[in-house]
Design an enzyme around this catalytic site. Structure first.
Site, short mmCIF file in Angstrom:
data_model
loop_
_atom_site.label_atom_id
_atom_site.label_comp_id
_atom_site.label_asym_id
_atom_site.label_seq_id
_atom_site.Cartn_x
_atom_site.Cartn_y
_atom_site.Cartn_z
N GLY B 41 61.87 15.15 83.11
CA GLY B 41 62.31 16.47 83.53
C GLY B 41 63.66 16.26 84.18
N CYS B 74 61.76 8.40 82.72
CA CYS B 74 63.00 9.19 82.70
C CYS B 74 63.36 9.65 84.11
CB CYS B 74 62.87 10.36 81.73
SG CYS B 74 64.45 11.14 81.35
N ILE B 131 65.91 10.88 76.29
CA ILE B 131 66.40 12.25 76.38
C ILE B 131 67.23 12.42 77.64
CG2 ILE B 131 65.68 14.67 76.62
CD1 ILE B 131 63.26 13.91 74.86
N ARG B 132 68.54 12.61 77.47
CA ARG B 132 69.45 12.68 78.62
C ARG B 132 69.03 11.59 79.62
NH1 ARG B 132 72.08 17.50 80.27
NH2 ARG B 132 71.25 17.13 82.32
N HIS B 167 60.62 7.99 77.16
CA HIS B 167 59.43 8.84 77.24
C HIS B 167 58.27 8.32 76.36
CE1 HIS B 167 61.18 12.27 79.42
NE2 HIS B 167 62.30 11.95 78.80
N GLU B 169 55.27 9.08 76.50
CA GLU B 169 54.26 10.12 76.31
C GLU B 169 54.57 11.01 75.10
OE1 GLU B 169 56.71 10.24 78.36
OE2 GLU B 169 57.39 12.27 78.78
#
Lengths: 333, 184
Positions: B41, B74, B131-132, B167, B169
């Site tokens: 997130g 992350c 992701i980022r 990630h 998951e």
């Protein structure tokens, strides 16, 4: 930024695009028009901001053609906050989308709030590296957008009204149709898939005055036969999961913490708040309250607590007073 | 969060372990856990939730007692770090691991990627989704590097704390969740 040998990396895959959307779950994405507002949104706990020139309420009030925001504003917002920055492109305007991707925007909203650019087709989102979110009123629109490559779906609601009724309508439409799929056998499901393909057929017929056959290219590089097969696959997945296979947010008319929480209780994964925050008396307080309401959507005490003394919400508009041709939700197909 | 929950539930089922998974929302939830996953997130958002809810202090308390295992993925990896390369960032760290982290080190969403990564102790590579993503810019003390992407550290472990900049998951590969369970 780290310099990597990009030939060994796989960018813009389905997993990377849908994964980005999943990271927004349980969060609030706020419309902002300036870097200053973006800072307030970030400080209030927004998971991302949506950069645009005018909030939907002002677009509605001022009329005219609404387009992609000025890149200067978008760049300024990108440089100001560390959370993801999204921006809106007109329906079908793939060049606005290309420009937004080039600017470094993290997700594009192909949005009915802006004036549609293409009367026949939505953007082919499969060929972009960055993910898209698209609005829907029902499962047909949701399925088409997912097939076209949307990594996230949101209700259209009726943006800029501060009136939650349309967002609830659209969320309920998607949920109830998803439930009816549950007991559908393959033949019936194929029929529904074919029905959902009809808007592409209509576009083709209008453009060419010709009938569609199995080998006709109806969207991007996909034939009618591929389209039917793949929409059927999308429906099969929805049937099995009993929810959309991508993240599903609520949008269009959310003005209060309770509005946000009801959408969550109805099954949304998170919410977009457009005009609701910066058109209210106390944006910062309201923004924080909506973030809290989404995080604690099933705790009535908490909703009551955060709803106290927020100052006036945006005034809002009764939907039946808006002429049908001015409804944003009627845009797109 | 729901993806981590699903992955961990599958591991528990496959390993026939008696454990139970819960979503934590308040400090008293932390007290019931032997292990905690801090998901991805935005690190600023997650840090704010942790601090405002009181969970930040609850976790720090358990860290002092040395009776909780932590995995951060992350943004969660950022939260576990002792320090950030960007000192101005509005993120309160748990400072669990002797490492420095750079947020969004691999760029924005456009630069996000998938890649097969060799992980120490794993026999075959792991398809990792970034992701980022942040990266671990340096480690010290007993913090051990477990994986790198072209020299950039993307996974590290220190005692019963595990940090990953990607990630696990989001894929069906459960090896990292299994590895975390075995750390208990």
């Amino acid at each position: 930024m780290k310099e990597l040998d990009i030939t060994k990396l796989r960018h813009g895959t389905d997993l990377v695009k849908k994964g980005f959307a999943k990271m927004q779950k349980g969060g609030v994405i706020m419309d902002v028009t300036t870097a200053e507002q973006a800072k307030i949104a970030e400080k209030s706990g927004a998971v991302a901001v949506m950069a645009l020139e005018r909030v939907p309420a002002d677009i509605r009030a001022h009329g005219g053609v609404a387009r992609m925001a000025d890149p200067t504003i978008i760049k300024e917002i990108i440089n100001t906050v560390s959370i993801p920055v999204m921006a809106k492109a007109r329906i079908g305007h793939f060049v606005e989308a290309q420009a937004l991707e080039a600017l470094g925007v993290d997700m594009i909203d192909e949005s009915e709030v802006l004036t549609p650019a293409d009367p026949f087709y939505h953007i082919d989102k499969r060929i972009f590296t960055i993910p898209f979110v698209c609005g829907c009123r029902n499962l047909g629109e949701a399925s088409r957008r997912i097939w076209e490559g949307a990594a996230m779906i949101r209700t259209k609601g009726e943006a800029g009204t501060g009136n939650i009724i349309e967002a609830i309508r659209h969320q309920r439409m998607v949920t109830s149709m998803t439930r009816t799929l549950k007991t559908m056998e393959a033949t019936r499901l194929k029929k529904v898939a074919e029905e959902y393909c009809q808007s592409y057929v209509t576009s083709f017929k209008t453009l060419t005055n010709q009938e569609v056959d199995e080998k006709t290219i109806v969207f991007g590089d996909s034939t009618y036969s591929t389209l039917k097969k793949e929409i059927y696959e999308v429906l099969k997945e929805i049937k099995g999961l009993q929810r959309l296979p991508v993240v599903n947010f609520a949008a269009g008319g959310i003005a209060t913490p309770a509005d946000a929480a009801i959408m969550m209780q109805l099954g949304s994964d998170g919410v977009f708040v457009g005009s609701g925050i910066f058109k209210s008396k106390n944006p910062e307080k309201r923004a924080k309250a909506i973030v809290e309401a989404v995080a604690h959507y099933d705790e009535p005490d908490k909703i009551a607590e955060v709803s106290k003394n927020l100052g006036d919400a945006m005034l809002g508009i009764e939907i039946s007073t808006i002429p049908k041709e001015q409804l944003f939700q009627e845009r797109g197909w | 969060m729901s993806e981590h929950l699903a992955s961990m539930n599958r591991v528990l089922k496959e390993e026939k372990q008696p454990g139970q998974t819960i979503l934590v929302r308040q400090p008293c939830d932390i007290d019931t856990c032997d292990a905690l996953i801090i998901p991805g997130g935005e690190s600023t958002t997650i840090s704010r939730i942790l601090v405002n809810s009181g969970m930040h202090d609850a976790i720090r308390q358990r860290m002092k007692q040395n009776n909780i295992a932590l995995m951060g993925t992350c943004a969660g990896c950022v939260i576990l770090a002792k320090e950030l390369s960007d000192t101005k960032a509005d993120v309160r760290l748990l400072q669990a691991m002797d490492m420095q982290v750079e947020r969004n080190a691999f760029g924005r969403q456009k630069e996000s990627f998938e890649k097969s990564v060799e992980i120490k102790g794993f026999t075959t590579p792991f398809n990792a989704v970034f992701i980022r993503a942040p990266c671990i810019t340096k480690v010290w003390g007993s913090c051990e590097v477990l994986a790198t992407v072209e020299k950039e550290i993307v996974m590290a472990r220190q005692n019963n704390y595990l940090a990953l900049s990607f990630h696990p998951e989001l894929t069906d590969d459960l090896r990292i969740h299994r590895y975390f369970l075995e750390m208990l």
